[in-house]
Design a protein around this motif. Structure first.
Motif, short mmCIF file in Angstrom:
data_model
loop_
_atom_site.label_atom_id
_atom_site.label_comp_id
_atom_site.label_asym_id
_atom_site.label_seq_id
_atom_site.Cartn_x
_atom_site.Cartn_y
_atom_site.Cartn_z
N LYS A 74 1.03 -1.08 -0.03
CA LYS A 74 -0.10 -0.15 0.02
C LYS A 74 0.73 1.35 0.00
CE LYS A 74 -3.75 2.36 2.44
NZ LYS A 74 -4.80 2.15 3.62
N ARG A 75 1.91 1.14 0.71
CA ARG A 75 2.77 2.41 0.85
C ARG A 75 3.57 2.62 -0.66
NH1 ARG A 75 8.05 2.48 -0.27
NH2 ARG A 75 7.74 0.07 -0.19
N GLU A 129 0.85 4.18 -2.91
CA GLU A 129 0.77 5.48 -2.68
C GLU A 129 2.19 6.47 -3.23
OE1 GLU A 129 -0.15 5.61 1.57
OE2 GLU A 129 -2.03 4.81 1.38
#
Length: 107
Positions: A87-88, A91
């Motif tokens: 997810k990091r 993003e």
């Protein structure tokens, strides 16, 4: 009868890829680690401690065996870390690509 010289992979590869390879952008975000990599990073020192003088390749083999022996419940924390890291990355990648697009338009 003398043998013909075979072209090495390295020489053939470098001649082919010299002109077309793009330089890697140092500002590009790093890819997310897999669940196994989180496990391996955590356990690597313990494997070396338990087996002094172990060779580099053997460390990887032992980590792989330990990973295979884990059940789903034991793998869950590492998979959660991997999901968070993915997810990091997504993003950071979105922010990076939007920033690159803006720079290209302004030039």
């Amino acid at each position: 009868m003398p043998k013909e010289k075979a072209t090495t992979r390295k020489a053939a590869k470098s001649a082919k890829s010299d002109g077309g390879k793009k330089k890697k952008d140092p500002n590009m975000p790093k890819r997310g680690l897999s669940a196994y990599m989180f496990f391996a990073n955590e356990q690597r020192d313990k494997v070396r401690e338990d087996n002094p003088g172990i060779k580099f390749g053997e460390v990887g083999k032992q980590l792989g065996e330990k990973w295979k022996q884990l059940n789903e419940k034991q793998k869950a924390p590492y998979e959660a870390k991997a999901a968070a890291d993915k997810k990091r990355y997504e993003e950071e990648k979105a922010a990076y690509t939007s920033g690159v697009d803006d720079e290209e338009v302004s030039e």
